[in-house]
Enzyme design. Structure first.
Site, PDB file in Angstrom:
ATOM      1  CG  HIS A   1      -0.258  -0.007   2.519  1.00  7.37           C
ATOM      2  ND1 HIS A   1       0.258  -1.157   3.056  1.00  7.37           N
ATOM      3  CD2 HIS A   1       0.027   0.986   3.396  1.00  7.37           C
ATOM      4  CE1 HIS A   1       0.832  -0.879   4.223  1.00  7.37           C
ATOM      5  NE2 HIS A   1       0.716   0.422   4.451  1.00  7.37           N
TER       6      HIS A   1
ATOM      7  CG  HIS B   1       0.986   5.634   3.953  1.00  5.94           C
ATOM      8  ND1 HIS B   1       0.273   5.617   5.132  1.00  5.94           N
ATOM      9  CD2 HIS B   1       1.687   4.464   3.934  1.00  5.94           C
ATOM     10  CE1 HIS B   1       0.548   4.500   5.796  1.00  5.94           C
ATOM     11  NE2 HIS B   1       1.401   3.788   5.094  1.00  5.94           N
TER      12      HIS B   1
HETATM   13  P1  AMP Z   1       2.014   0.906   7.307  1.00  7.75           P
HETATM   14  O1  AMP Z   1       2.698   1.330   8.581  1.00  7.75           O
HETATM   15  O2  AMP Z   1       2.599   1.549   6.092  1.00  7.75           O
HETATM   16  O3  AMP Z   1       1.917  -0.601   7.199  1.00  7.75           O
HETATM   17  O4  AMP Z   1       0.557   1.506   7.384  1.00  7.75           O
HETATM   18  C1  AMP Z   1      -0.578   0.789   7.756  1.00  7.75           C
HETATM   19  C2  AMP Z   1      -1.685   1.804   7.896  1.00  7.75           C
HETATM   20  O5  AMP Z   1      -2.912   1.108   7.879  1.00  7.75           O
HETATM   21  C3  AMP Z   1      -1.634   2.611   9.194  1.00  7.75           C
HETATM   22  O6  AMP Z   1      -1.489   3.988   8.894  1.00  7.75           O
HETATM   23  C4  AMP Z   1      -2.975   2.300   9.852  1.00  7.75           C
HETATM   24  O7  AMP Z   1      -3.546   3.438  10.462  1.00  7.75           O
HETATM   25  C5  AMP Z   1      -3.816   1.823   8.685  1.00  7.75           C
HETATM   26  N1  AMP Z   1      -4.899   0.904   9.021  1.00  7.75           N
HETATM   27  C6  AMP Z   1      -4.798  -0.230   9.736  1.00  7.75           C
HETATM   28  N2  AMP Z   1      -6.006  -0.838   9.818  1.00  7.75           N
HETATM   29  C7  AMP Z   1      -6.870  -0.071   9.101  1.00  7.75           C
HETATM   30  C8  AMP Z   1      -8.255  -0.154   8.797  1.00  7.75           C
HETATM   31  N3  AMP Z   1      -9.011  -1.181   9.248  1.00  7.75           N
HETATM   32  N4  AMP Z   1      -8.815   0.809   8.045  1.00  7.75           N
HETATM   33  C9  AMP Z   1      -8.069   1.831   7.592  1.00  7.75           C
HETATM   34  N5  AMP Z   1      -6.755   1.975   7.837  1.00  7.75           N
HETATM   35  C10 AMP Z   1      -6.157   1.044   8.588  1.00  7.75           C
END
Ligand code: AMP
Ligand code: ZN
Length: 137
Positions: free
Chosen positions: A99, A101
């Site tokens: 993913h 951001h």
């Molecule tokens: P990363 O640290 O790049 O793996 O980012 C994962 C992101 O996913 C974090 O910013 C979380 O806030 C977000 N996240 C985790 N669970 C959910 C969810 N159910 N819906 C939306 N965002 C989420």
């Protein structure tokens, strides 16, 4: 993969505030935003992160990131946008489904970069370039 929270969102098993979808891609609002409008863009097929994501998938997602970044900037009257991707735990990756951001930035929001935090020693820059170029050969 069955435990992947993003796969569950893609499958409709867990709710999310979806802002864009096509046959290969889904984008929704991050539950814990850096700033309001912080969005996650991802392929619908499960890959762990950048390393195992096929070039064709990245090629499809790149213009989607651009389209969403422009829309988010306008919609939220943001002053700027950061595009960020965390790969591996040490880099802050929490969810192991590829993913990207999209983070809207507001003048004075106080978030800072770590640019220039670790200066090169004498000759280290050239050695570093050579090491990387060696891998590219
Ligand atoms: P990363 O640290 O790049 O793996 O980012 C994962 C992101 O996913 C974090 O910013 C979380 O806030 C977000 N996240 C985790 N669970 C959910 C969810 N159910 N819906 C939306 N965002 C989420
Ligand atoms: Zn997944």
């Amino acid at each position: 993969m069955n435990d992947c929270i993003f796969c569950k969102i893609i499958a409709g098993e867990i709710p999310a505030e979806k802002i864009y979808e096509d046959e290969q891609t889904l984008a929704f609002l991050d539950l814990h935003p850096v700033n309001i409008g912080h969005t996650l863009v991802m392929p619908k097929v499960h890959f762990e992160n950048l390393y195992d994501t096929p070039d064709e998938v990245l090629a499809h997602i790149a213009p989607v990131i651009k389209k969403l970044a422009v829309a988010i900037k306008k919609a939220l009257k943001a002053d700027g946008i950061n595009i960020e991707m965390n790969n591996d735990s040490v880099a802050g990756q929490l969810v192991f489904h590829t993913h990207i951001h999209i983070v809207p930035r507001i003048e004075g929001d106080g978030f800072t970069h770590w640019r220039g935090a670790r200066p090169y020693n004498e000759g280290e820059m050239a050695v570093t370039r050579e090491k990387i170029q060696e891998e590219l050969r």
